[in-house]
Write an enzyme that holds these catalytic residues in place. Structure first.
Site, short mmCIF file in Angstrom:
data_model
loop_
_atom_site.label_atom_id
_atom_site.label_comp_id
_atom_site.label_asym_id
_atom_site.label_seq_id
_atom_site.Cartn_x
_atom_site.Cartn_y
_atom_site.Cartn_z
N HIS A 1 -20.27 -7.61 -46.87
CA HIS A 1 -19.44 -6.39 -46.95
C HIS A 1 -17.95 -6.70 -46.86
O HIS A 1 -17.15 -5.87 -46.42
CB HIS A 1 -19.87 -5.41 -45.86
CG HIS A 1 -19.74 -5.97 -44.48
ND1 HIS A 1 -20.61 -5.67 -43.46
CD2 HIS A 1 -18.85 -6.84 -43.94
CE1 HIS A 1 -20.25 -6.31 -42.36
NE2 HIS A 1 -19.18 -7.02 -42.63
N HIS B 1 -16.51 -2.76 -37.07
CA HIS B 1 -15.59 -3.85 -36.72
C HIS B 1 -14.41 -3.38 -35.88
O HIS B 1 -13.36 -4.02 -35.86
CB HIS B 1 -15.04 -4.51 -37.98
CG HIS B 1 -16.06 -5.09 -38.90
ND1 HIS B 1 -16.89 -4.32 -39.68
CD2 HIS B 1 -16.39 -6.38 -39.18
CE1 HIS B 1 -17.67 -5.10 -40.40
NE2 HIS B 1 -17.40 -6.35 -40.12
N HIS C 1 -20.14 -16.92 -41.70
CA HIS C 1 -18.67 -16.92 -41.74
C HIS C 1 -18.09 -16.91 -40.34
O HIS C 1 -18.71 -16.42 -39.41
CB HIS C 1 -18.09 -15.79 -42.59
CG HIS C 1 -18.39 -14.37 -42.18
ND1 HIS C 1 -19.66 -13.86 -42.05
CD2 HIS C 1 -17.55 -13.32 -41.92
CE1 HIS C 1 -19.59 -12.57 -41.75
NE2 HIS C 1 -18.33 -12.22 -41.64
N GLU D 1 -23.63 -11.24 -38.05
CA GLU D 1 -23.95 -10.02 -38.83
C GLU D 1 -25.32 -10.12 -39.51
O GLU D 1 -25.84 -9.11 -39.99
CB GLU D 1 -22.86 -9.78 -39.89
CG GLU D 1 -21.53 -9.42 -39.26
CD GLU D 1 -20.39 -9.25 -40.25
OE1 GLU D 1 -19.33 -8.77 -39.85
OE2 GLU D 1 -20.56 -9.61 -41.44
C1 DHB Z 1 -14.53 -11.16 -44.07
C2 DHB Z 1 -15.90 -10.98 -43.90
C3 DHB Z 1 -16.36 -9.95 -43.08
O1 DHB Z 1 -17.69 -9.73 -42.84
C4 DHB Z 1 -15.47 -9.08 -42.47
O2 DHB Z 1 -15.97 -8.07 -41.73
C5 DHB Z 1 -14.11 -9.26 -42.63
C6 DHB Z 1 -13.63 -10.31 -43.44
C7 DHB Z 1 -14.02 -12.26 -44.96
O3 DHB Z 1 -14.76 -13.12 -45.43
O4 DHB Z 1 -12.79 -12.28 -45.22
FE FE Z 2 -17.99 -8.14 -41.28
#
Ligand code: DHB
Ligand code: FE
Length: 282
Positions: A12, A59, A195, A242
């Site tokens: 997302h 978030h 991530h 997540e």
């Molecule tokens: C990114 C990924 C995320 O899940 C998020 O909430 C905010 C940023 C990213 O990869 O930049």
């Molecule tokens: Fe996220």
């Protein structure tokens, strides 16, 4: 009675919201990501679900560190989107389904999941970017279903375990299938895959782990419940937690699912971007 037609997962990432606003679908950086979605839109066009259960992690827009529900469910007529500072255009409100929301909340509490019920809830990129990917133009797409937001905490430890997430999904399935009206439901799990946005490991992506998760979530989600929370942070990155949303979605689909489509592409922004379409067994 209500039926669950299947589940959809997608990352997302906010940058995707910006790429949508700028229509970068054929840009070489974005094309391998956006190409994942037309087959899903076709399937949605064939099945036309009435409701999307949108399982996402807030978030810091709807909830903040001062009050952080482990599991929250929206029970509003509509859900407004707000500027989070990512530069994404703010979208009009998304229509809800309060009758179904209250049915789910009643059932979940009866099944001993202690839910925070939200009669007002602002929804962030975790909710709206997937809606835009699956129903282009959302919320102004006439085929877009009404939505019930379900948020789980991945922001402030202690976060739920993978087992709890899968069990939540199983209880959600019982809640949905006991809804008396003949509606078709699709369940979304948004976020992930690996991530980490900050700290020493900023930019960390783990392709092998992501691939393993995408395989096991189809064939053996129970095996994934053996992964501990700290191990999940180690293997998937601080924000890769997540993946809990995917586990919640998976629990709602029942034991057997048919994988109809999947895509994995790295990196999109800072993330291992995974997309899946899983159909429920008849
Ligand atoms: C990114 C990924 C995320 O899940 C998020 O909430 C905010 C940023 C990213 O990869 O930049
Ligand atoms: Fe996220």
């Amino acid at each position: 009675m209500a039926t669950i037609i299947g589940g959809l997962t997608t990352s997302h990432i906010p940058a995707v919201g910006n790429a949508i606003a700028k229509q970068l679908f054929d840009d070489p950086y974005w094309k391998p990501f956006f190409d994942a979605y037309p087959p899903i839109r076709e399937w949605l066009g064939d099945h036309k679900p009435d409701v999307a259960i949108n399982i996402y992690n807030d978030h810091g827009l709807g909830f903040f560190l001062d009050k952080m529900p482990t599991f929250a469910i929206g029970a509003a007529h509509e859900y407004r989107n707000e500027d989070e500072g990512w530069g994404i255009p703010q979208l009009p409100p998304f229509p809800g389904h309060p009758e179904l929301s209250w049915h789910i909340i009643e059932s979940m509490v009866e099944q001993e999941f202690d839910i925070t019920s939200c009669q007002e809830l602002a929804v962030d990129h975790g909710f709206v970017v997937p809606m835009q990917l699956f129903w282009p133009g959302a919320p102004n797409n006439p085929d877009m279903p009404r939505a019930v937001p379900v948020s789980a905490n991945t922001v402030q430890h202690p976060i739920p375990t993978l087992k709890r997430a899968l069990d939540f999904g199983k209880a959600l399935r019982r809640a949905l299938l006991s809804y008396p009206e003949d509606i078709k439901i699709v369940v979304l799990g948004t976020g992930g895959l690996s991530h980490q946005l900050d700290g020493e490991r900023a930019g960390f992506i783990n392709k092998e782990f992501d691939r393993m998760c995408m395989e096991k979530i189809v064939t053996d989600p129970e095996a994934l419940t053996k992964i501990g929370r700290i191990e999940l942070v180690e293997k998937a990155g601080a924000q890769g937690t997540e993946f809990l949303m995917w586990m919640m979605m998976r629990g709602a689909l029942g034991e057997k699912v048919t994988p109809l489509h999947s895509n994995y592409h790295i990196p999109i922004s800072n993330t291992g971007a995974g997309t899946m379409m899983l159909e429920c067994a008849a």
